[in-house]
Design a protein around this motif. Structure first.
Motif, PDB file in Angstrom:
ATOM      1  N   TYR A 334      30.277  38.255  33.841  1.00 25.11           N
ATOM      2  CA  TYR A 334      30.466  39.549  34.500  1.00 25.11           C
ATOM      3  C   TYR A 334      29.340  40.532  34.169  1.00 25.11           C
ATOM      4  O   TYR A 334      29.318  41.635  34.698  1.00 25.11           O
ATOM      5  CB  TYR A 334      31.815  40.154  34.107  1.00 25.11           C
ATOM      6  N   ASP A 349      34.874  47.467  40.350  1.00 24.36           N
ATOM      7  CA  ASP A 349      35.431  47.313  41.698  1.00 24.36           C
ATOM      8  C   ASP A 349      36.139  48.601  42.100  1.00 24.36           C
ATOM      9  O   ASP A 349      37.162  48.977  41.525  1.00 24.36           O
ATOM     10  CB  ASP A 349      36.414  46.140  41.714  1.00 24.36           C
ATOM     11  N   ALA A 355      30.239  47.599  44.856  1.00 26.57           N
ATOM     12  CA  ALA A 355      30.779  47.924  43.533  1.00 26.57           C
ATOM     13  C   ALA A 355      29.856  48.919  42.826  1.00 26.57           C
ATOM     14  O   ALA A 355      28.677  49.048  43.154  1.00 26.57           O
ATOM     15  CB  ALA A 355      30.919  46.662  42.696  1.00 26.57           C
ATOM     16  N   THR A 384      39.067  47.517  37.035  1.00 28.35           N
ATOM     17  CA  THR A 384      38.835  46.157  37.518  1.00 28.35           C
ATOM     18  C   THR A 384      37.339  45.916  37.660  1.00 28.35           C
ATOM     19  O   THR A 384      36.615  46.743  38.226  1.00 28.35           O
ATOM     20  CB  THR A 384      39.517  45.922  38.870  1.00 28.35           C
ATOM     21  N   LEU A 385      36.883  44.791  37.107  1.00 30.56           N
ATOM     22  CA  LEU A 385      35.472  44.426  37.202  1.00 30.56           C
ATOM     23  C   LEU A 385      35.285  43.361  38.270  1.00 30.56           C
ATOM     24  O   LEU A 385      36.167  42.536  38.510  1.00 30.56           O
ATOM     25  CB  LEU A 385      34.969  43.891  35.858  1.00 30.56           C
ATOM     26  N   ARG A 386      34.107  43.384  38.897  1.00 33.12           N
ATOM     27  CA  ARG A 386      33.777  42.378  39.896  1.00 33.12           C
ATOM     28  C   ARG A 386      32.613  41.538  39.376  1.00 33.12           C
ATOM     29  O   ARG A 386      31.628  42.070  38.862  1.00 33.12           O
ATOM     30  CB  ARG A 386      33.385  43.027  41.228  1.00 33.12           C
ATOM     31  N   LYS A 387      32.737  40.229  39.542  1.00 30.78           N
ATOM     32  CA  LYS A 387      31.681  39.325  39.093  1.00 30.78           C
ATOM     33  C   LYS A 387      30.504  39.411  40.068  1.00 30.78           C
ATOM     34  O   LYS A 387      30.702  39.399  41.283  1.00 30.78           O
ATOM     35  CB  LYS A 387      32.181  37.894  39.005  1.00 30.78           C
ATOM     36  N   SER A 391      33.350  37.096  44.611  1.00 36.02           N
ATOM     37  CA  SER A 391      34.516  37.923  44.914  1.00 36.02           C
ATOM     38  C   SER A 391      35.516  37.923  43.763  1.00 36.02           C
ATOM     39  O   SER A 391      36.557  38.570  43.846  1.00 36.02           O
ATOM     40  CB  SER A 391      35.200  37.423  46.190  1.00 36.02           C
ATOM     41  N   ASP A 392      35.212  37.194  42.678  1.00 30.86           N
ATOM     42  CA  ASP A 392      36.110  37.136  41.527  1.00 30.86           C
ATOM     43  C   ASP A 392      36.158  38.479  40.816  1.00 30.86           C
ATOM     44  O   ASP A 392      35.132  39.181  40.704  1.00 30.86           O
ATOM     45  CB  ASP A 392      35.641  36.071  40.530  1.00 30.86           C
ATOM     46  N   THR A 393      37.356  38.820  40.348  1.00 28.59           N
ATOM     47  CA  THR A 393      37.550  40.074  39.616  1.00 28.59           C
ATOM     48  C   THR A 393      38.371  39.821  38.356  1.00 28.59           C
ATOM     49  O   THR A 393      39.020  38.790  38.214  1.00 28.59           O
ATOM     50  CB  THR A 393      38.278  41.123  40.481  1.00 28.59           C
ATOM     51  N   CYS A 394      38.325  40.767  37.439  1.00 31.40           N
ATOM     52  CA  CYS A 394      39.193  40.732  36.261  1.00 31.40           C
ATOM     53  C   CYS A 394      39.559  42.158  35.893  1.00 31.40           C
ATOM     54  O   CYS A 394      38.755  43.081  36.078  1.00 31.40           O
ATOM     55  CB  CYS A 394      38.523  40.018  35.103  1.00 31.40           C
ATOM     56  N   GLN A 395      40.781  42.315  35.442  1.00 31.43           N
ATOM     57  CA  GLN A 395      41.267  43.642  35.088  1.00 31.43           C
ATOM     58  C   GLN A 395      41.177  43.833  33.577  1.00 31.43           C
ATOM     59  O   GLN A 395      41.537  42.948  32.792  1.00 31.43           O
ATOM     60  CB  GLN A 395      42.710  43.820  35.547  1.00 31.43           C
TER      61      GLN A 395
END
Length: 458
Positions: A334, A349, A355, A384-387, A391-395
């Motif tokens: 990320y 995100d 972004a 929330t982050l965007r890779k 389109s992958d994200t993680c909170q």
């Protein structure tokens, strides 16, 4: 008569006020000092510690019983015994070791130049004295006696040379009742016996390790002995074993050990011993097996040793400096570079197509899991982050704690992660050279729990 009345028209003018520049300057200075004192009294004061390289050695002291391959030689006759060889020297088969005579022998002290110490003997004394001086401390005063014995050994060797020369002359003169005996085999010679000569390491019991009941018989020159009395002993090889009674903590620390570092306080030498242990009559005995340096301790049945359980070198910091801080843990995938510089950051995100880039500081990088630790204070809750290029994200909602200290080199607190290698009662040894850790001569807060990220340190 009428009184004279005098009238006057007097006007009082008010003086103009002038600014006193001295008082004004004093007032400004007073107010500045007052504010400074108040700020100092109300500010948070943090003690500073300078990080330096150091080491921590954890050792445990023991007194062990030395077991060697020893053979006692018994006298083949009776009379007054005199020895040719200094104790602790190696002899070969057929070497003249001792003589027996019907009466005490009188030896003359030779003072001519041929009996002066040789250069090698002088060098040996100088080396022993220098080693003693370099390692001396108030706690090792007992080593004075070791030095005395070492020097006496060299001088005794010279005396033995003189005695051997005179006995040879007496032998050639066919002195009645004088017989000379040679060694039957080679080995290191010793003129004391104590009953442990035929004991094996596996025969040792805990009660044998008590020195209170230990007795040693030493043979001296010009003493009378009988036929069959022990006259000397030979130590046949360099293999020897030291048996010690282990503490509970040492048993736990050495459960899986096959070797251990050992230091000998007698001469500050350090060696590696093969290690094993077993329980005998309710006590755990440790067996330290060596295959060299036996001759240095050949005169001692009981030998003091220190088992070095840990010896770590790194950056030495006080335990009070250690604190913990929560961090978000994200995959290093990320991370990206962007903005108006080459700074490292992440993409936030925002729900829109593009972004938002935000730079971040990396506090720790876990290469085994491919993750990095970033500061939660830099983000709003549930961000929330965007890779990148995905389109992958993680909170960001789960945190983990890191141990570290607060670095204050720049006048404000910055958390630095540390990896602890070893500890004593008051200090840790932490790994140096980490990209996100500490370096030599860094300044840190002495009490980590009193500091927070970004605090200005006065």
């Amino acid at each position: 008569m009428a009184a004279n009345i005098t009238s006057s028209n007097i006007k009082v003018y008010q003086k103009k006020k002038h600014l006193n520049i001295g008082i004004a300057i004093f007032g400004v200075i007073f107010i500045y000092l007052l504010v400074t004192v108040l700020m100092y009294l109300t500010a948070k004061h943090i003690s500073v510690y300078e990080v330096r390289e150091g080491s921590i050695v954890k050792d445990t002291s023991y007194t062990g019983l030395a077991i060697r391959n020893e053979t006692v030689v018994h006298s083949k006759g009776k009379g007054y015994v005199n020895y040719f060889i200094s104790e602790g020297n190696k002899v070969g088969a057929k070497t003249q070791v001792y003589s027996l005579s019907d009466q005490k022998l009188q030896f003359e002290t030779n003072t001519n130049n041929t009996q002066k110490l040789t250069s090698s003997e002088q060098s040996a004394i100088s080396q022993k004295t220098q080693t003693f001086c370099e390692n001396y401390t108030d706690g090792t005063f007992g080593d004075v006696y070791t030095l005395k014995n070492n020097i006496s050994g060299v001088l005794e060797g010279k005396s033995n040379q003189n005695r051997q020369t005179q006995i040879a002359a007496l032998t050639e003169s066919d002195l009645d009742g004088l017989k000379v005996y040679t060694a039957e085999s080679d080995g290191i010679i010793s003129y004391s016996v104590d009953g442990f000569e035929n004991t094996k390491a596996d025969d040792i019991t805990p009660d044998m390790l008590n020195k209170e009941n230990y007795n040693k018989k030493e043979q001296k020159n010009n003493t009378k002995i009988k036929s069959g009395d022990s006259v000397y002993k030979l130590i046949k090889d360099d293999d020897w074993t030291l048996v010690i009674a282990l503490s509970k903590q040492s048993v736990k620390d050495l459960t899986d050990a096959s070797s251990v570092q050992v230091r000998f306080p007698k001469d500050n030498e350090t060696m590696t011993a093969a290690f094993s242990m077993k329980k005998v009559k309710g006590t755990w005995l440790g067996y330290l097996a060596f295959d060299n340096s036996m001759v240095r301790y050949a005169q001692d049945r009981f030998v003091d040793v220190e088992l070095i359980m840990a010896d770590h070198t790194g950056l030495k910091i006080p335990k009070s400096a250690i604190t913990k801080k929560n961090f978000y843990v994200i995959s290093e995938d990320y991370l990206t570079q962007g903005g108006n510089s080459n700074s490292t950051g992440v993409l936030i995100d925002t729900g829109k197509e593009n972004a938002q880039f935000q730079s971040v500081d990396i506090y720790y990088r876990d290469t085994s899991t491919g993750s990095v630790y970033i500061d939660p204070d830099d983000f709003e809750e549930n961000t929330t982050l965007r890779k990148p290029d995905s389109s992958d994200t993680c909170q960001l909602n789960k945190t983990r704690k890191l141990k570290g200290v607060y670095n204050i080199n720049r006048g404000y607190a910055v958390f630095r992660q540390v990896q602890i290698l070893c500890e004593s009662d008051e200090y840790y040894i932490v790994q140096s050279g980490d990209d996100y850790g500490l370096s030599n001569y860094d300044h840190i807060a002495l009490t980590g729990k009193d500091v927070h990220e970004g605090d200005v340190i006065s």
